[in-house]
Enzyme design. Structure first.
Site, PDB file in Angstrom:
ATOM      1  CE1 TYR A  47       7.483  58.083  69.736  1.00 31.63           C
ATOM      2  CE2 TYR A  47       9.099  59.002  68.220  1.00 31.63           C
ATOM      3  CZ  TYR A  47       8.011  59.170  69.056  1.00 31.63           C
ATOM      4  OH  TYR A  47       7.463  60.422  69.206  1.00 31.63           O
ATOM      5  CG  HIS A 101       7.819  60.443  74.996  1.00 30.31           C
ATOM      6  ND1 HIS A 101       8.211  59.357  74.247  1.00 30.31           N
ATOM      7  CD2 HIS A 101       6.851  61.051  74.278  1.00 30.31           C
ATOM      8  CE1 HIS A 101       7.509  59.321  73.119  1.00 30.31           C
ATOM      9  NE2 HIS A 101       6.667  60.330  73.127  1.00 30.31           N
TER      10      HIS A 101
END
Length: 268
Positions: A47, A101
């Site tokens: 992110y 992730h």
């Protein structure tokens, strides 16, 4: 705020997702959410906003922070480097939950989880888990490697059926953390959800969120940058959906996937 107990941590059932939030905007959103009462912030290496979350002004013991290692960094040495970088950016000595992730095609699951479990044993992360893992991968991790995963974070909302994965996780007492819980805004325009909302003095999005939070073992991390949206998501916890409402939501089409698993192995 309700919590889920999993692998020695208390996971707040409603958190703040921060995907595609950057810099000052992310910092402001996190500060706003914490002021409203959020205690669960979800971020990730990918992110690029972990520095913004480091500015959180709240007692560390009162805050749950989840971050994730990207699927290009799943070799043992790369996991450690990525973890060290995340900690440095977050300005923390430990994170509460560290997730894989996305799965990668050629990942070495035993080596990955040996490294993750060592990070947990060292006290650098309080718990470990996965995101975007299908049932076949979960079985390998849980039943063969016997890794103590604290959750599987996947896309889940009123417009997407995740019953097989949810049932597997429930049978193993592993929470499901729902990202895109509002289907990237699509639930807001659904007439069935809107009608239920009118009955309860709530929005369609609040109904969709409460539908998730009413399910055993499910947490949700809606992204919300504006204070009004953050408060609306918190207030969704106070809605009381009845059997008629649940039946109507169950009847919605459940084939609207917002995030393409892409390079991940085929889903069950």
């Amino acid at each position: 705020m309700e919590y889920l107990q999993t692998q020695g941590i208390r996971l707040p059932r409603l958190g703040l997702g921060t995907y595609r939030m950057q810099g000052d905007a992310c910092r402001a959103a996190v500060e706003s959410a914490l002021a409203l009462g959020y205690r669960h912030i979800d971020t990730a290496e990918m992110y690029g906003n972990e520095e913004a979350i480091a500015a959180a002004r709240i007692k560390r013991e009162d805050l749950h922070v989840t971050t994730k290692v990207w699927n290009e960094n799943l070799a043992p040495d790369a996991i450690r480097r990525a973890f060290d970088t995340s900690l440095k950016k977050l300005r923390l000595d430990t994170v509460d939950l560290y997730l894989v992730h996305w799965p990668a095609k050629n990942m070495n699951l035993p080596a990955m989880f040996e490294t993750l479990m060592k990070l947990k044993q060292e006290g650098r992360t309080r718990a470990i888990g996965v995101a975007n893992f299908n049932i076949a991968l979960l079985k390998t991790v849980v039943e063969e490697i016997k890794a103590p995963i604290a959750c599987n974070q996947i896309e889940y909302h009123a417009m997407l059926d995740q019953t097989p994965v949810r049932k597997y996780l429930a049978a193993k007492s592993i929470p499901l953390v729902a990202y895109c819980p509002l289907a990237q805004g699509r639930v807001a325009s659904d007439e069935t959800l809107a009608a239920i909302g009118r009955k309860h003095g709530a929005s369609a999005a609040q109904v969709a969120l409460k539908w998730l939070l009413d399910q055993d073992g499910v947490a949700a991390i809606p992204k919300a940058s504006r204070r009004e949206s953050q408060k609306a998501n918190l207030d969704a916890q106070n809605i009381g959906l009845d059997d008629e409402d649940m039946k109507a939501i169950a009847g919605l089409p459940k084939d609207k996937r917002c995030v393409n698993p892409g390079f991940a192995p085929a889903w069950d």
